[in-house]
Design a protein around this motif. Structure first.
Motif, PDB file in Angstrom:
ATOM      1  N   ARG A  37      30.969 -13.972   0.937  1.00  0.00           N
ATOM      2  CA  ARG A  37      32.277 -13.356   0.717  1.00  0.00           C
ATOM      3  C   ARG A  37      32.564 -12.325   1.816  1.00  0.00           C
ATOM      4  O   ARG A  37      33.663 -12.282   2.384  1.00  0.00           O
ATOM      5  CB  ARG A  37      32.351 -12.679  -0.654  1.00  0.00           C
ATOM      6  CG  ARG A  37      33.761 -12.197  -0.955  1.00  0.00           C
ATOM      7  CD  ARG A  37      33.844 -11.328  -2.194  1.00  0.00           C
ATOM      8  NE  ARG A  37      33.476 -12.060  -3.403  1.00  0.00           N
ATOM      9  CZ  ARG A  37      33.393 -11.503  -4.613  1.00  0.00           C
ATOM     10  NH1 ARG A  37      33.660 -10.217  -4.761  1.00  0.00           N
ATOM     11  NH2 ARG A  37      33.021 -12.206  -5.647  1.00  0.00           N
ATOM     12  N   ALA A  38      31.559 -11.525   2.127  1.00  0.00           N
ATOM     13  CA  ALA A  38      31.728 -10.519   3.180  1.00  0.00           C
ATOM     14  C   ALA A  38      32.066 -11.200   4.512  1.00  0.00           C
ATOM     15  O   ALA A  38      32.913 -10.728   5.272  1.00  0.00           O
ATOM     16  CB  ALA A  38      30.462  -9.679   3.316  1.00  0.00           C
ATOM     17  N   LEU A  39      31.415 -12.328   4.743  1.00  0.00           N
ATOM     18  CA  LEU A  39      31.670 -13.073   5.975  1.00  0.00           C
ATOM     19  C   LEU A  39      33.128 -13.549   6.023  1.00  0.00           C
ATOM     20  O   LEU A  39      33.805 -13.423   7.044  1.00  0.00           O
ATOM     21  CB  LEU A  39      30.712 -14.274   6.041  1.00  0.00           C
ATOM     22  CG  LEU A  39      30.542 -14.927   7.400  1.00  0.00           C
ATOM     23  CD1 LEU A  39      29.950 -13.938   8.398  1.00  0.00           C
ATOM     24  CD2 LEU A  39      29.637 -16.156   7.284  1.00  0.00           C
ATOM     25  N   ASN A  99      32.571   1.371  11.629  1.00  0.00           N
ATOM     26  CA  ASN A  99      32.009   1.381  12.984  1.00  0.00           C
ATOM     27  C   ASN A  99      32.299   0.077  13.718  1.00  0.00           C
ATOM     28  O   ASN A  99      32.271   0.041  14.941  1.00  0.00           O
ATOM     29  CB  ASN A  99      30.504   1.657  12.923  1.00  0.00           C
ATOM     30  CG  ASN A  99      30.011   2.485  14.095  1.00  0.00           C
ATOM     31  OD1 ASN A  99      30.808   2.997  14.893  1.00  0.00           O
ATOM     32  ND2 ASN A  99      28.705   2.600  14.222  1.00  0.00           N
ATOM     33  N   SER A 100      32.599  -0.990  12.960  1.00  0.00           N
ATOM     34  CA  SER A 100      32.872  -2.267  13.618  1.00  0.00           C
ATOM     35  C   SER A 100      34.174  -2.203  14.412  1.00  0.00           C
ATOM     36  O   SER A 100      34.355  -2.939  15.370  1.00  0.00           O
ATOM     37  CB  SER A 100      32.924  -3.407  12.601  1.00  0.00           C
ATOM     38  OG  SER A 100      34.079  -3.314  11.806  1.00  0.00           O
ATOM     39  N   TYR A 101      35.079  -1.307  14.030  1.00  0.00           N
ATOM     40  CA  TYR A 101      36.322  -1.164  14.791  1.00  0.00           C
ATOM     41  C   TYR A 101      36.074  -0.411  16.103  1.00  0.00           C
ATOM     42  O   TYR A 101      36.894  -0.426  17.000  1.00  0.00           O
ATOM     43  CB  TYR A 101      37.371  -0.399  13.981  1.00  0.00           C
ATOM     44  CG  TYR A 101      37.829  -1.116  12.731  1.00  0.00           C
ATOM     45  CD1 TYR A 101      38.541  -2.309  12.811  1.00  0.00           C
ATOM     46  CD2 TYR A 101      37.574  -0.588  11.472  1.00  0.00           C
ATOM     47  CE1 TYR A 101      38.968  -2.964  11.665  1.00  0.00           C
ATOM     48  CE2 TYR A 101      38.006  -1.233  10.315  1.00  0.00           C
ATOM     49  CZ  TYR A 101      38.706  -2.418  10.421  1.00  0.00           C
ATOM     50  OH  TYR A 101      39.125  -3.057   9.295  1.00  0.00           O
ATOM     51  N   ALA A 156      27.939  -3.307  21.649  1.00  0.00           N
ATOM     52  CA  ALA A 156      27.287  -3.722  20.409  1.00  0.00           C
ATOM     53  C   ALA A 156      25.959  -4.420  20.669  1.00  0.00           C
ATOM     54  O   ALA A 156      25.476  -5.173  19.852  1.00  0.00           O
ATOM     55  CB  ALA A 156      28.229  -4.615  19.615  1.00  0.00           C
ATOM     56  N   VAL A 157      25.361  -4.179  21.821  1.00  0.00           N
ATOM     57  CA  VAL A 157      24.033  -4.732  22.081  1.00  0.00           C
ATOM     58  C   VAL A 157      23.151  -3.580  22.562  1.00  0.00           C
ATOM     59  O   VAL A 157      23.611  -2.664  23.253  1.00  0.00           O
ATOM     60  CB  VAL A 157      24.093  -5.881  23.115  1.00  0.00           C
ATOM     61  CG1 VAL A 157      24.478  -5.396  24.500  1.00  0.00           C
ATOM     62  CG2 VAL A 157      22.781  -6.647  23.160  1.00  0.00           C
ATOM     63  N   ASN A 199      29.242  -9.849  14.486  1.00  0.00           N
ATOM     64  CA  ASN A 199      29.848  -9.871  13.155  1.00  0.00           C
ATOM     65  C   ASN A 199      29.025  -8.963  12.231  1.00  0.00           C
ATOM     66  O   ASN A 199      27.801  -9.086  12.168  1.00  0.00           O
ATOM     67  CB  ASN A 199      29.863 -11.322  12.645  1.00  0.00           C
ATOM     68  CG  ASN A 199      30.371 -11.415  11.225  1.00  0.00           C
ATOM     69  OD1 ASN A 199      29.636 -11.177  10.270  1.00  0.00           O
ATOM     70  ND2 ASN A 199      31.636 -11.752  11.086  1.00  0.00           N
ATOM     71  N   VAL A 200      29.705  -8.069  11.544  1.00  0.00           N
ATOM     72  CA  VAL A 200      28.990  -7.045  10.779  1.00  0.00           C
ATOM     73  C   VAL A 200      28.230  -7.604   9.568  1.00  0.00           C
ATOM     74  O   VAL A 200      27.043  -7.326   9.411  1.00  0.00           O
ATOM     75  CB  VAL A 200      29.940  -5.887  10.413  1.00  0.00           C
ATOM     76  CG1 VAL A 200      29.331  -4.962   9.376  1.00  0.00           C
ATOM     77  CG2 VAL A 200      30.280  -5.106  11.674  1.00  0.00           C
ATOM     78  N   PRO A 201      28.872  -8.408   8.698  1.00  0.00           N
ATOM     79  CA  PRO A 201      28.085  -8.939   7.576  1.00  0.00           C
ATOM     80  C   PRO A 201      26.876  -9.758   8.033  1.00  0.00           C
ATOM     81  O   PRO A 201      25.834  -9.744   7.369  1.00  0.00           O
ATOM     82  CB  PRO A 201      29.094  -9.816   6.821  1.00  0.00           C
ATOM     83  CG  PRO A 201      30.415  -9.238   7.154  1.00  0.00           C
ATOM     84  CD  PRO A 201      30.311  -8.750   8.568  1.00  0.00           C
TER      85      PRO A 201
END
Ligand code: ADP
Ligand code: MG
Length: 680
Positions: free
Chosen positions: A638-640, A350-352, A362-363, A510-512
Motif C-alpha cells: 500500500r505504501a508503495l 525527507n523524500s521531498y 540519496a546515495v 523510493n522511500v517505502p
C-alpha cells in the motif's frame, strides 16, 4: 539528596546500573523539592514514541489523602509511569486492549522544568520490555558502541574504561508569519505547501545565506536562545540559511542522549516562543517546492573517558594509528551498511528534500578531504604487509605516516557523510526527525566494525605480528573494503549517481522500498548481534514507518484536493466571471470589434477553463488513486502504491493549480503566495 543517592545517579549514568527503590525515593523527593521551589505544579515523563514527536502526560504533584491535599511524588512515580498510551503506534508489538506501556526515567539525560511542569526524560517500553520508542534502541546502540570502541581504544591506552558518543545537531528551520500560516490549510495540516508557484525571486542570488538576520527574526532568536539557556541548552551559532526565511541554530555538542533530548526540547521551545512573536516555525524538510529544504546535520564523534576524541588526528605516528583505526572502522561500517544508513533518514518529509536543491544526494558517500585521501592512498599503495622480509620497512612506514592536520576549511557540502576535522557530519538527517533514528543505526554499524577490527588485530598479533603492523594491516583491509563509498567529487552531479551504482552502492529511489532495508538479513544480523533491536522490534518499526508514510500522504492528498476544490477553482471561476462580464460589456459597446479588443482576455478565459477542467478531472483521479491504494491490505504494498500512483497524481493536480495561480487576478487568489510567505 544524600551523597549515596547522588552517587547512584552517577553510577547509573556511567555503568547503566539500576537505581534501587530506596535511592529512587530519595532522588524523587529531592527532585520534587527542587521543582516545587521553582513553581512547578505537575510532573511528566517525556518520551519519544515512534511517531517522531515527543509525548507527555502531565500529573499534578498534588494528591488527596484523608480529605487533605498534599504534594506527592514518590520513587515509583519518578522511575515509572503508565501513560495508558494505547493509541501510540507500536507496529503490532502491543495489542490495543493490552494498552500497558511503561515510560521509565532515563538518568542519562537531565530533567527540567517547562511551563510549571517537571519533565523527566524517559524511555517507553511495552509490558514485555520491547522498545516502543526512539530512545531505547539509541541507548542500546550506545552500549554496543561503547564496549566495542573501548576494546579498540585499549590497544592504544590500557587506561581507557569507556567511550561515549558526542553529538552536535545543527537545526535548520523556516519562519513564516503566523497570520499567513493560518491562511494556508496545507501549512497548518501538513507543515508543507502542497501547491504554490515559485516566487520570481527566491534564492537565486544567494543573498540570504549568512546575510544580516532580519530584525524581527533576530528578536525571536534572542528570545528562544534565552529560553534554551534557561533549560540548559547551550546554543552556540545562529545564521541565515540559503533559502529565504530559512535559518539555522546549533548548540555546543554534548553526549548523544542529552543532545537528542535537548534537540527535541529545543523544537518545542522554539515553537512556543514563536507564538509570542506571531511567527510559526516550520521544521518540515521541504515546506516549499523549488527551494532548499531543511536538514538536521548530525555531527558525530567518539570520545574516551580519558578525554580523547578518537576521531581527532594526532601528532605522533601512534596517535595517527589510533585515529586511522577508528576512521577506517567508521568508513568501513558506512560502506557495509550504506543503503541502511540512507534508509535510516528516510521519511515522507525527507523524500521531498533528498537529492533536491542543495540537499545531500540519496546515495551514500564519505568525503574525507584532500589531506586524508592522500594518506589513505599511501596506505593502500603499501606493499603486501604479510611479506616477512618487508616487516622492517612497513614499520618504518607506520612511523612515516605524516602528521595529519586536515584542513578544516576543506568542506564538501555535497556529501551526505563528510569528515570535518575531528568528527563526521551526517547531513542527510531530516530537520523534523528525531536524530536517534539515524544515530542508533550508525552506532550499531560502527560497533560491528570495531568488533571486527579488534578481532582481526588480535588474530594478527596472535600470529606474532607486532601491534603496529597488525593495526596497519587491518586499517588497510578496512580502507580497501570501504573504497566504494569514498568519494571526493561533486555529489550533486548526475555523473556521481552513475558512478555510485557502478561501485555497487544503492541509491534510494523510493522511500517505502528503502524501509525494507531494515528487514534485510545483514541488517537483522547487525541489530540482533549488537543487541540494538530484536527481530520483532525491527518488524514493528518498519510497520510503523509504512503506516505513518501512508497516513501522512493520505492527509496531504486530501488537503490538496480540498484546496483545489474549495480555494483554487472558485477563485479561478470568479476571475472568469470578471473576464466574461468585461468581454460581454465590450461586445455591447463596441460590437464586432470586441474580438480584437478582448483577444487577450478571451485567451486567458480559455486557458483558465482548460486548467479548471484538468484540475477537477485530476482531483477526481487522485481520489480514485487513493481509494485503489487503500484497498491493498499489505501495508508495504500500500505504501508503495501511495509513493507511486498517488504521488504522481498529486504532482499533476499541483501543476494545474500552480498554472492557475499565474493567471488569476492576485486580488482574488485566496492563499498567501510563496513571495508573501518567504519574505519578511
Ligand atoms: P557548520 O560549519 O558545519 O555549519 P556549526 O558550527 O553550525 O557547523 O555546527 C557544528 C556542530 O558540531 C556544533 O553543534 C558543534 O558543537 C558540533 N561539534 C563540534 N565538535 C564536535 C565533535 N567533536 N563531536 C560532535 N560534535 C561536534
Ligand atoms: Mg552550520
Amino acid at each position: 539528596m544524600s551523597d549515596a543517592a547522588f552517587k547512584s545517579v552517577l553510577d547509573a549514568r556511567e555503568t547503566g546500573n539500576k537505581i534501587d527503590r530506596k535511592m529512587a525515593e530519595e532522588i524523587a523527593s529531592g527532585m520534587k523539592a527542587w521543582a516545587i521551589e521553582r513553581g512547578a505544579t505537575h510532573y511528566t515523563h517525556l518520551f519519544q514514541p515512534l511517531t517522531g514527536a515527543t509525548a507527555e502526560k502531565h500529573e499534578a504533584f498534588i494528591s488527596v489523602k484523608d480529605g487533605k491535599p498534599m504534594e506527592r511524588f514518590n520513587g515509583s512515580a519518578l522511575v515509572q509511569q503508565e501513560p495508558d498510551a494505547s493509541s501510540f503506534p507500536t507496529g503490532g508489538l502491543r495489542n490495543t486492549f493490552e494498552a500497558r506501556g511503561y515510560s521509565a526515567w532515563d538518568p542519562n539525560s537531565p530533567a527540567f522544568i517547562l511551563d510549571g511542569t517537571l519533565c523527566i526524560p524517559s524511555a517507553f517500553v511495552s509490558y514485555t520490555g520491547e522498545a516502543l520508542d526512539m530512545k531505547v534502541p539509541n541507548l542500546r546502540s550506545l552500549q554496543a558502541l561503547s564496549s566495542a570502541a573501548t576494546a579498540v581504544a585499549q590497544l592504544f591506552d590500557p587506561h581507557v574504561n569507556g567511550v561515549t558518543v558526542n553529538v552536535g545537531l545543527e537545526q535548520e528551520y523556516f519562519l513564516v508569519d503566523e497570520a499567513l500560516y493560518n491562511a494556508r490549510p496545507d501549512l497548518q495540516l501538513c507543515s508543507r505547501t502542497v501547491i504554490g508557484h515559485t516566487s520570481a525571486k527566491d534564492q537565486q542570488l544567494s543573498d540570504h545565506y549568512f546575510g544580516a538576520i532580519p530584525s524581527r527574526v533576530a528578536v525571536f532568536m534572542k528570545d528562544f536562545e534565552t529560553e534554551a539557556y534557561r533549560l540548559g541548552i547551550p546554543l552556540q551559532t545562529r545564521h541565515n540559511e540559503v533559502a529565504p526565511n530559512q535559518f539555522e541554530c546549533a548548540p555546543v555538542f554534548s553526549d548523544l542522549s542529552t543532545a537528542i533530548d535537548q534537540n527535541m526540547l529545543l523544537m518545542i521551545v522554539m515553537q512556543k516562543v514563536a507564538e509570542k512573536h506571531q511567527l510559526k516555525v516550520i521544521f518540515h524538510e521541504k515546506p516549499f517546492q523549488g527551494i532548499n529544504g531543511s536538514g538536521k546535520h548530525c555531527n558525530w564523534s567518539m570520545q574516551t573517558d580519558t578525554g580523547v576524541n578518537l576521531l581527532s588526528p594526532g601528532r605522533t605516528p601512534m596517535k595517527n594509528l589510533q585515529f586511522l583505526s577508528f576512521y577506517a572502522s567508521v568508513v568501513r561500517a558506512v560502506c557495509r551498511h550504506d543503503y541502511l544508513l540512507m534508509a535510516s533518514v528516510c521519511s515522507l518529509n525527507n523524500s521531498y528534500r533528498l537529492g533536491g536543491h542543495e540537499a545531500p544526494p540519496a546515495v551514500m558517500s564519505v568525503f574525507s578531504g584532500a589531506t586524508l585521501s592522500q594518506v589513505f592512498d599511501a596506505i593502500l599503495r603499501m606493499e603486501d604487509l604479510t611479506e616477512p622480509t618487508e616487516k622492517q620497512r612497513n614499520i618504518d612506514l607506520v612511523k612515516s605516516i605524516p602528521e595529519i592536520i586536515p584542513d578544516n576549511t576543506d568542506r564538501n557540502r555535497t556529501s551526505p557523510f563528510a569528515f570535518t576535522g575531528n568528527r563526521f557530519e551526517f547531513r542527510a538527517v531530516g530537520s523534523s526527525a528525531n536524530a536517534a533514528g539515524a544515530t542508533f543505526v550508525l552506532n550499531a554499524a560502527v560497533a560491528e566494525s570495531l568488533r571486527d577490527f579488534r578481532s582481526r588485530v588480535d588474530a594478527c598479533t596472535a600470529k606474532g605480528d607486532a601491534l603496529d603492523k597488525a593495526l596497519l594491516t587491518v586499517i588497510r583491509e578496512f580502507l580497501k573494503e570501504a573504497a566504494p563509498v569514498m568519494f571526493e567529487g561533486n555529489g550533486y552531479s548526475p555523473a556521481w549517481m552513475e558512478e555510485a551504482t557502478r561501485r555497487g552502492l544503492t541509491p534510494i529511489t523510493n522511500v517505502p522500498t528503502a524501509f525494507q532495508a531494515f528487514r534485510k538479513a545483514e541488517s537483522v544480523r547487525l541489530f540482533t548481534d549488537t543487541g540494538v533491536l530484536s527481530e520483532s522490534e525491527i518488524n514493528a518499526r518498519v510497520e510503523v514507518q509504512e503506516e505513518t508514510y501512508v497516513k501522512k500522504l493520505q492527509i496531504e492528498a486530501r488537503v490538496l484536493g480540498d484546496i483545489c476544490l474549495n480555494h483554487v477553482i472558485p477563485a479561478a471561476v470568479a476571475y472568469q466571471d470578471i473576464l466574461i462580464k468585461s468581454i460581454q460589456g465590450c461586445k455591447d459597446i463596441f460590437g464586432e470589434e470586441y474580438k480584437q479588443l478582448c483577444k487577450a482576455d478571451m485567451e486567458t478565459f480559455r486557458k483558465i477553463a482548460a486548467y479548471i477542467n484538468a484540475l477537477s478531472e485530476d482531483t477526481r483521479a487522485l481520489v480514485e488513486a487513493r481509494k485503489k491504494a487503500n484497498r491493498i491490505t499489505d501495508m508495504a504494498r500500500r505504501a508503495l502504491a501511495y509513493s507511486t500512483d498517488v504521488m504522481e497524481q498529486m504532482a499533476r493536480v499541483r501543476s494545474s493549480a500552480d498554472n492557475l495561480e499565474m493567471l488569476v487576478d492576485d486580488a482574488l487568489w485566496p492563499l498567501p503566495k510563496y513571495r508573501e510567505l518567504l519574505f519578511f
